[in-house]
Design a protein around this motif. Structure first.
Motif, PDB file in Angstrom:
ATOM      1  N   PRO A 114      40.311  18.767  46.450  1.00  0.00           N
ATOM      2  CA  PRO A 114      41.348  17.653  47.006  1.00  0.00           C
ATOM      3  C   PRO A 114      42.174  18.492  48.404  1.00  0.00           C
ATOM      4  CG  PRO A 114      42.147  19.445  45.120  1.00  0.00           C
ATOM      5  CD  PRO A 114      40.515  19.507  45.158  1.00  0.00           C
ATOM      6  N   GLU A 153      45.163  17.827  49.223  1.00  0.00           N
ATOM      7  CA  GLU A 153      46.262  17.997  48.991  1.00  0.00           C
ATOM      8  C   GLU A 153      46.674  18.345  47.400  1.00  0.00           C
ATOM      9  OE1 GLU A 153      48.833  14.902  50.029  1.00  0.00           O
ATOM     10  OE2 GLU A 153      48.684  15.057  52.258  1.00  0.00           O
ATOM     11  N   LEU A 154      47.665  19.246  47.160  1.00  0.00           N
ATOM     12  CA  LEU A 154      48.070  19.441  46.093  1.00  0.00           C
ATOM     13  C   LEU A 154      49.679  19.244  45.987  1.00  0.00           C
ATOM     14  CD1 LEU A 154      46.083  22.830  44.867  1.00  0.00           C
ATOM     15  CD2 LEU A 154      45.693  20.425  43.945  1.00  0.00           C
ATOM     16  N   LEU A 155      50.002  18.471  45.039  1.00  0.00           N
ATOM     17  CA  LEU A 155      51.515  18.091  45.033  1.00  0.00           C
ATOM     18  C   LEU A 155      52.113  17.684  46.408  1.00  0.00           C
ATOM     19  CD1 LEU A 155      52.797  20.869  42.610  1.00  0.00           C
ATOM     20  CD2 LEU A 155      52.027  18.737  41.843  1.00  0.00           C
ATOM     21  N   ALA A 196      52.119  16.905  37.160  1.00  0.00           N
ATOM     22  CA  ALA A 196      51.417  16.193  38.196  1.00  0.00           C
ATOM     23  C   ALA A 196      50.233  16.809  38.575  1.00  0.00           C
ATOM     24  CB  ALA A 196      52.419  15.787  39.302  1.00  0.00           C
ATOM     25  N   LEU A 197      50.363  18.226  38.424  1.00  0.00           N
ATOM     26  CA  LEU A 197      49.132  19.035  39.113  1.00  0.00           C
ATOM     27  C   LEU A 197      47.850  18.995  38.215  1.00  0.00           C
ATOM     28  CD1 LEU A 197      48.134  21.089  41.409  1.00  0.00           C
ATOM     29  CD2 LEU A 197      49.173  22.679  39.925  1.00  0.00           C
ATOM     30  N   THR A 254      47.317  16.366  36.333  1.00  0.00           N
ATOM     31  CA  THR A 254      46.475  14.990  36.506  1.00  0.00           C
ATOM     32  C   THR A 254      45.671  14.926  37.893  1.00  0.00           C
ATOM     33  OG1 THR A 254      48.637  13.845  35.683  1.00  0.00           O
ATOM     34  CG2 THR A 254      47.082  12.570  37.162  1.00  0.00           C
ATOM     35  N   GLU A 255      46.144  15.603  39.104  1.00  0.00           N
ATOM     36  CA  GLU A 255      45.677  15.874  40.374  1.00  0.00           C
ATOM     37  C   GLU A 255      44.168  16.684  39.847  1.00  0.00           C
ATOM     38  OE1 GLU A 255      48.010  17.546  43.101  1.00  0.00           O
ATOM     39  OE2 GLU A 255      49.211  15.834  43.099  1.00  0.00           O
ATOM     40  N   THR A 256      44.133  17.870  39.150  1.00  0.00           N
ATOM     41  CA  THR A 256      43.227  18.679  38.857  1.00  0.00           C
ATOM     42  C   THR A 256      42.002  17.935  38.046  1.00  0.00           C
ATOM     43  OG1 THR A 256      44.649  20.513  38.820  1.00  0.00           O
ATOM     44  CG2 THR A 256      42.529  20.801  38.041  1.00  0.00           C
ATOM     45  N   ALA A 276      41.525  15.030  37.937  1.00  0.00           N
ATOM     46  CA  ALA A 276      40.764  13.981  38.999  1.00  0.00           C
ATOM     47  C   ALA A 276      39.785  14.629  39.775  1.00  0.00           C
ATOM     48  CB  ALA A 276      41.936  13.138  39.819  1.00  0.00           C
ATOM     49  N   ALA A 277      40.289  15.731  40.322  1.00  0.00           N
ATOM     50  CA  ALA A 277      39.269  16.593  41.286  1.00  0.00           C
ATOM     51  C   ALA A 277      38.237  17.062  40.406  1.00  0.00           C
ATOM     52  CB  ALA A 277      40.037  17.845  41.619  1.00  0.00           C
TER      53      ALA A 277
END
Length: 541
Positions: free
Chosen positions: A460, A462-464, A530-531, A533-535, A537-538
């Motif tokens: 990613p 960006e993170l957060l 939120a992190l 969810t982002e992780t 997805a990555a």
């Protein structure tokens, strides 16, 4: 025409020394899918040894695999010294299905090769075996345990003469020696070794008492569970010998039971695993609640969040306990290196820098933590593992860690405070370091490699909402990827003991003052959600 899998199974049956295992394999020999799983390859040396399901075939824990592993180990030990080596092999075991039989088989292989074998007197915690290796000047130690794995698993943990888990290149060399073992029928077997008496456990308890101050407060009500494992007798003996009141013990989980009937998964980190413990703690008005995992090398801690017996309870994360114990030892004046792993909270490094103590950071696992430096005085990992007395046990030890937690909690209680109050003090000084984990369990190990490849190829940006400032890939030394964005960090790696991919998440929230701590915790919880969810997805999930 006979398939290659059927041929392999027939060959295994001809060499399997266990009639029960033979019968089990014959019952599935017509099932190609089952044979493919069992014969996909041998169990490999992972975190300190072997671990897998109890079943026949090379990809399982059974008497044949154990005999081959023991033969390879004793051959490797013999090759380490040109002169005759009369040091014994010390063997411990827990109360899981097959553990005693595997321990005795290991002893018979050792004595058959001309080496003394010292067998524990009954199922005992893993830390007692690690202690015994050095106490008896052993060439190595074997602990038959699968720690906190499901009931259908067992394992084979190897310690070197220094009392620490084995590391490269020894693991690869031992595995090569195992592969070189010929027909199991040709492995010489001797008597089942010498059974140690109760003195070894008594010696461990005496050494464990050295972690606490003899003159500290002792007024503390403790609720405790060994989680159907082998920790109760040693923990209660140690606690009483240290001068604390007898703990309240979860009756339903007090005795060893290899089926772990009251928990879906015998790991104190798992949701619901400590429900009975916390219910007992609330009922009895305890100050703190402590859980050991089944082989008692891990320790989980919860504290009462209000002053009244009926108040709520909060179970601490491994990072929180890890930092609390480090802070406590530093406040007691314990000088030396404090170490943790690359997946644990960064708060320990902040403490060490602020208090002028050497800091060590290693790859995951206590085989690395205890080798962080000759000046090591404390080490921990976020998975509820703590080494509070390296001079006693060079591994994680849930008994001595629990004892030190009791000392800290009793001291705080005497001041009218709790473990939570001490955590708040640390947050005020260093910021609120909050951690969480994303764990992806898979049926196909190839999925883990695919997820690692995905995030390596497209990490990613960006993170957060903060640009990723660094992407650190630890290959080829370790299958680990570390992403950093400001004070946010994500560490991704395959589990060393289970079919999982793990992502370790950390955010740091500044804290304005004491009144801001509850809000900081809420902000951190939202950021971690939120992190996650982002992780995910990555990773392509």
């Amino acid at each position: 025409m006979t398939s290659p899998l059927r041929t392999a199974a027939e060959a295994w049956l001809a060499d399997d020394p266990d009639p029960a295992s033979q019968a089990e394999l014959r019952s599935v020999i017509e099932d190609e899918a089952e044979l493919e799983d069992r014969f996909s390859g041998p169990l490999r040396f992972g975190t300190a040894g072997l671990r897998g399901p109890l079943r026949a075939g090379p990809n399982g824990m059974n008497l044949a695999v154990v005999r081959g592993a023991a033969a390879g180990l004793v051959h490797w030990l013999a090759a380490q010294s040109a002169a005759p080596d009369d040091r014994p092999l010390v063997i411990g075991y827990d109360a899981r299905h097959g553990s005693h039989a595997f321990a005795v088989e290991t002893a018979r292989v050792a004595t058959g090769a001309g080496r003394r074998a010292l067998l524990m007197p009954h199922p005992l915690p893993t830390p007692v075996l690690a202690f015994a290796v050095r106490r008896h000047g052993a060439a190595a130690g074997v602990m038959v345990t699968a720690s906190h794995n499901p009931p259908q698993d067992n394992g084979y943990k190897v310690y070197l003469a220094d009392g620490a888990q084995l590391v490269p290149p020894a693991d690869a060399e031992i595995e090569a020696a195992i592969r070189a073992v010929g027909p199991l029928a040709d492995v010489p077997l001797g008597p089942p070794g010498e059974v140690l008496d109760e003195q070894i456990a008594a010696d461990y308890v005496t050494a464990a008492l050295g972690v606490v101050d003899r003159d500290g407060p002792r007024d503390l009500a403790v609720a405790y569970t060994p989680m159907h494992g082998v920790g109760r007798r040693v923990f209660v003996t140690t606690l009483l010998a240290a001068g604390y009141p007898a703990p309240f013990v979860v009756a339903e989980q007090a005795e060893p039971d290899p089926d772990f009937p009251t928990v879906a998964f015998p790991n104190p980190e798992e949701p619901g695993a400590t429900d009975l413990l916390l219910a007992l703690a609330a009922r009895e008005g305890a100050d703190i609640a402590i859980a050991n995992d089944p082989d008692a090398d891990r320790c989980a801690v919860a504290y009462r969040t209000g002053g009244e017996p009926g108040a709520g309870w909060r179970q601490l994360r491994g990072d929180e306990v890890g930092v609390l114990l480090a802070d406590h030892l530093m406040r007691r004046g314990v000088q030396g290196r404090y170490a943790t792993t690359i997946v644990s909270s960064t708060l320990l490094s902040r403490l060490c820098a602020d208090r002028d103590q050497p800091y060590g950071e290693t790859l995951t696992g206590f085989k690395w933590i205890v080798r962080a430096g000759d000046d090591l005085v404390y080490g921990y990992e976020e998975a509820l593992g703590y080494c509070v007395a390296p001079q006693t046990v060079r591994d994680k030890d849930g008994i001595t860690a629990a004892l030190l937690v009791c000392e800290l909690a009793a001291g705080l209680k005497a001041e009218g405070r709790t473990l939570g109050d001490r955590l708040d003090e640390l947050a005020l000084r260093y910021g609120l370091h909050a951690t969480d984990q994303l764990s992806v369990r898979v049926a196909d190990l190839g999925d883990i490699a695919a997820m690692m490849a995905t995030i390596r190829a497209r990490p990613p940006a960006e993170l957060l909402g903060v640009a990723v400032g660094s992407v650190e890939d630890l290959q080829p030394d370790a299958d680990v990827l570390i992403l950093r964005a400001g004070t946010t960090r994500v560490v991704v790696r395959p589990s060393g003991t289970e079919p999982k991919l793990k992502a370790y998440l950390e955010v740091v929230e500044p804290v304005a003052d004491g009144a801001d701590i509850p809000q900081a915790r809420e902000r951190a919880a939202a950021s971690l959600a939120a992190l996650r969810t982002e992780t995910a997805a990555a990773l392509g999930r």
